[in-house]
Design an enzyme around this catalytic site. Structure first.
Site, PDB file in Angstrom:
ATOM      1  CG  ASP A  11     -40.735 -15.031 -82.775  1.00  0.00           C
ATOM      2  OD1 ASP A  11     -41.601 -14.605 -83.559  1.00  0.00           O
ATOM      3  OD2 ASP A  11     -39.557 -15.235 -83.121  1.00  0.00           O
ATOM      4  CG  ASP A  13     -41.394 -17.543 -88.658  1.00  0.00           C
ATOM      5  OD1 ASP A  13     -41.716 -18.605 -89.213  1.00  0.00           O
ATOM      6  OD2 ASP A  13     -42.012 -16.470 -88.823  1.00  0.00           O
ATOM      7  CG  ASP A 215     -35.651 -16.455 -83.344  1.00  0.00           C
ATOM      8  OD1 ASP A 215     -36.682 -15.751 -83.293  1.00  0.00           O
ATOM      9  OD2 ASP A 215     -35.017 -16.663 -84.395  1.00  0.00           O
TER      10      ASP A 215
END
Length: 274
Positions: A11, A13, A215
């Site tokens: 990922d 961001d 996240d």
């Protein structure tokens, strides 16, 4: 014992950066992966940019990654919808340039809010993250969905990690139309299977060697487990250890930062209790 992790779905961001600020160790992390021969694909739910735009952003941050190694929810959504509708099909887009470019690249014809007011319709309404959405954009999209037009979302992320903290994401925009119409969108990005399947394919097809690094428990980790992949939670974005403690979704590994992850991948590769 599970085979070593030799490929990553990363990922962006909240894992590689917050907004325009790279997270500590970013350049060294990619250098370590390449030195160790660990493959990777970058996969983001953020539909605001195309793969080429992310290549440019990474270059500004000191990392060279070609567009072929980047998978965005905008392009995954456009590819999926192109399998269901012919070129020239009219669509209504609430989203940033990355989503609009991905749609036009697949031959879709984008109609504007003014067109809807004039009586035009579309085959589907597609919503992705954009910081520039207006009431008119959302209102005309809601009007179409209320009339029975298909409702598509690039991803369900309610928030977006930034330098200031979490700000409203694509899921928040979807919620406006869902609340106004009572219609649930079909979501293409994580935690759905489409992005994970395409990423594993680009990494050579051996899912047993792949781990998803993200996240957010609700998309990255949940989606990885549903796809049969190992999962790594980074504590640099949205979800916390406290979230893990009360969640039924448990990552296989937890790391505080990119440096810890690189050290584990290169030197340890033993299970970590979370």
């Amino acid at each position: 014992m599970a085979q070593p992790i030799r490929n990553l779905i990363l990922d962006m961001d909240g894992v590689l950066w917050h907004g325009e600020t790279p997270l500590p160790g970013l350049v060294d992390f990619f250098a370590a992966l390449r030195a160790a021969g660990i493959g990777f694909v970058l996969a983001t739910n953020n539909a605001a940019k195309t793969a080429a735009m992310y290549t440019d952003k990474l270059a500004r941050l000191g990392v060279a990654v070609p567009p072929e190694q980047i998978l965005t929810s905008s392009e995954a959504t456009a590819t999926y919808m192109a399998g269901e509708y012919p070129p020239g099909t009219p669509v209504y887009v609430v989203g940033a340039q990355g989503l609009r470019d991905a749609m036009t690249a697949k031959g879709f014809r984008i109609i504007a809010p003014a067109d809807v007011r004039a009586g035009a319709t579309a085959a589907f309404v597609v919503v992705g993250f954009t910081p520039d959405a207006t009431y008119e954009d959302l209102a005309m999209g809601s009007l179409l969905v209320h009339r029975g037009v298909r409702f598509i979302g690039t991803n369900p992320d309610p928030s977006l990690p930034t330098e200031l903290g979490p700000l409203p994401g694509a899921g928040a925009l979807l919620a406006v139309i869902r609340t106004a119409t009572g219609v649930e969108p079909t979501v293409i990005g994580k935690p759905g299977p489409i992005v994970f399947q395409e990423a594993v394919k680009r990494l050579g097809g051996d899912a047993a060697s792949v781990a998803m690094v993200g996240d957010r428990l609700s998309t990255d980790i949940f989606g990885a487990k549903a796809a049969g992949l190992r999962s790594v939670l980074m504590l640099t974005g949205i979800s916390t250890r406290e979230d893990v403690a009360i969640s039924s979704v448990k990552p296989d590994y937890i790391f505080n930062n990119l440096t810890e992850l690189a050290d584990y991948l290169i030197h340890e590769q033993e299970p970590i209790t979370v």
